[in-house]
Design an enzyme around this catalytic site. Structure first.
Site, PDB file in Angstrom:
ATOM      1  N   HIS A 133       0.808  -1.215   0.035  1.00  0.00           N
ATOM      2  CA  HIS A 133      -0.120  -0.093   0.103  1.00  0.00           C
ATOM      3  C   HIS A 133       0.687   1.273   0.049  1.00  0.00           C
ATOM      4  CE1 HIS A 133       0.574   0.006   4.403  1.00  0.00           C
ATOM      5  NE2 HIS A 133       0.560   1.123   4.377  1.00  0.00           N
ATOM      6  N   ASP A 163      -0.020  -7.690   1.465  1.00  0.00           N
ATOM      7  CA  ASP A 163       0.547  -6.476   1.561  1.00  0.00           C
ATOM      8  C   ASP A 163       2.147  -6.152   1.356  1.00  0.00           C
ATOM      9  OD1 ASP A 163       0.186  -3.608   1.549  1.00  0.00           O
ATOM     10  OD2 ASP A 163       0.039  -3.425   3.680  1.00  0.00           O
ATOM     11  N   SER A 237       4.421   2.396   8.044  1.00  0.00           N
ATOM     12  CA  SER A 237       4.251   1.534   7.137  1.00  0.00           C
ATOM     13  C   SER A 237       5.409   0.736   6.457  1.00  0.00           C
ATOM     14  CB  SER A 237       3.194   1.893   6.242  1.00  0.00           C
ATOM     15  OG  SER A 237       2.172   2.050   6.877  1.00  0.00           O
TER      16      SER A 237
END
Length: 492
Positions: A133, A163, A237
């Site tokens: 992402h 992911d 992230s």
């Protein structure tokens, strides 16, 4: 950062997605699909004799910081001119300006979306592991190293289902992190999260491993998260989760927060072993291929275990078997409980699903199943997981009769079956309403479900359903439910 909602708990969860890296612990040559280039990724094996300093984690952090990078990605998004789509169609504007007003050019507007995240260098050749992402759809990716160098990167491949994404930096001789073994991580171990929260720069936070094997959270398709209370914030992230020896054990991926978007002590990381498998497939084949068993499995609750005659709520219950799939060909039946795969116990449906997904298509696996109280061994040759299809379900209101406490049902006719996506010949009773104050509201039944069996006894109409429920008495009955064409078991 990513947001999720849990309708079961009526909580709004803000998910901050982050990246880290994780790959194999040996040197292997890989060819990336499409590029045609022969590349070599050299990965360092963890040495368990190394540990944290008694004076703190400074030596470990200093060793790892050069391996963690900041990732800045951007993409151009086109949006239609709102005047062309809104005002032109408004009758009031047409009344004053005439129909020619509708011929105004539909001029597209462009805007550039930017995303910040983190990543981990996993080989001296410049391979970086991060979250999908963070870089999804990006047309420009810039990586900033700890020494402030800015380097362009390209996406080698990605896997949205976990992911995970793999990048390649331009250049060579990069500082690479040492990969640990996430299967050896234990609850209570120290955990350090490293990333670039809020874009303020490299940041290190400390906590412990709070839990392992977290799944069914609705964050990714395949979930086997390490849970930690090491503070993880937006911008982490793809950041690294390391142990007290400086080894990469996870990829910081998400946090749960009650609408604030900040850390509240519940963070999740993709285990490095899973990330390593995904990366190796991307480097070997340019994509991720997954094994396919051809069953729909579900967890077993204590009430369901009792209804099935099981002493423990363990294993994966087969709610449905795909026609002409590998499992059906091997003799797996609806209602079977898969207890272990290749000699390894399967504690729940999520563990079975994750295990099969990381196996190559064509491999033959051995299943131990429980059927009607007896044990059987079956061999199944895995297929390749097909592209998933979204299933829609239409629901229909109507007059109903109450069979379960607080649950209204009615006969399933051909028209209703068609609206629910079932064959016109389908038999059973359709759930038309559930009283939220009823004890059965938490059973898992939904409006629109078609009940086809009660305690393995087929029911074709309301009369047969009521008779079967009376026979079941006060104990929870095991219901076979057809939901949008897929069957599952529910104890109610």
């Amino acid at each position: 950062m990513k947001g999720i909602q849990s309708s079961r708990k009526l909580l709004a969860f803000a998910l901050a997605l982050a990246l880290c890296g994780g790959v194999a612990g040996f040197a292997v040559a890989h060819t990336s699909q499409g590029a045609g280039a022969h590349v070599h990724a050299t990965l360092k094996i963890a040495d368990p004799s190394e540990g944290a300093s008694k004076t703190g984690f400074a030596p470990i952090v200093n060793q790892v910081l050069p391996n963690v990078v900041n990732i800045s990605s951007s993409k151009v998004v086109r949006t239609p001119n709102q005047i062309g789509e809104g005002m032109q169609m408004d009758p009031l504007f047409r009344q004053f300006f005439g129909h020619g007003f509708g011929n105004l050019p539909d001029v597209p507007k462009e805007r550039r979306e930017r995303s910040l995240g983190s990543g981990v260098i996993v080989s001296p050749e410049g391979y970086v592991l991060t979250n999908n992402h963070v870089v999804e759809g990006a047309t420009d990716i810039k990586v900033t190293l700890s020494d402030k160098r800015e380097i362009k990167a390209e996406i080698v491949g990605s896997d949205p289902k976990t992911d995970v994404a793999v990048l390649k930096l331009q250049g060579s001789n990069f500082p690479a992190i040492t990969l640990g073994d996430s299967s050896k991580v234990q609850v209570g171990d120290y955990a350090l999260a490293i990333g670039d929260p809020f874009g303020v720069g490299e940041t290190v936070t400390m906590g412990i491993v709070s839990a392992k094997g977290r799944g069914n959270l609705g964050i990714e398709d395949y979930e086997d998260f390490i849970q930690t209370d090491a503070p993880i914030n937006p911008g982490n992230s793809g950041g690294a989760l390391i142990n007290d020896r400086g080894e990469l054990v996870g990829i910081n991926t998400a946090i749960l927060s009650h609408g604030s978007g900040g850390n509240e002590g519940i963070g999740f990381a993709i285990p490095v072993n899973l990330a390593r498998q995904v990366m190796n497939q991307i480097l070997d084949h340019g994509k991720v291929t997954r094994g396919y068993l051809g069953v729909v499995v579900q967890p077993i609750s204590p009430a369901m275990a009792k209804a099935l005659g099981q002493s423990e709520a363990k294993g994966a219950l087969v709610g449905d078997v795909s026609p002409k799939g590998p499992a059906q060909a091997a003799g797996v039946e609806r209602g079977d409980i898969i207890l272990d795969l290749n000699g390894k116990s399967m504690n729940d449906a999520n563990e079975l699903r994750n295990t099969v997904s990381m196996m190559p298509p064509g491999e033959t696996v051995k299943l131990k199943i429980s059927r009607n109280g007896g044990l059987r061994d079956l061999s199944v040759k895995l297929g390749e997981l097909p592209a998933s299809k979204e299933e829609a379900r239409n629901e229909k209101e109507g007059a109903s009769k109450e069979a379960l406490e607080g649950v209204s049902v009615e006969n399933l006719d051909a028209d209703t079956a068609k609206e629910l996506g079932l064959p016109a010949s389908a038999k059973g009773v359709v759930v038309t309403g559930i009283d939220p104050s009823s004890p059965k509201a938490d059973s898992g039944l939904r409006k629109g479900d078609v009940i086809q069996e009660v305690n393995h006894q087929p029911v074709r109409n309301v009369a047969e359903f009521e008779q079967a429920m009376r026979k079941a008495g006060k104990e929870d009955a095991l219901l076979l439910v057809n939901r949008a064409g897929t069957t599952l078991f529910i104890a109610a």
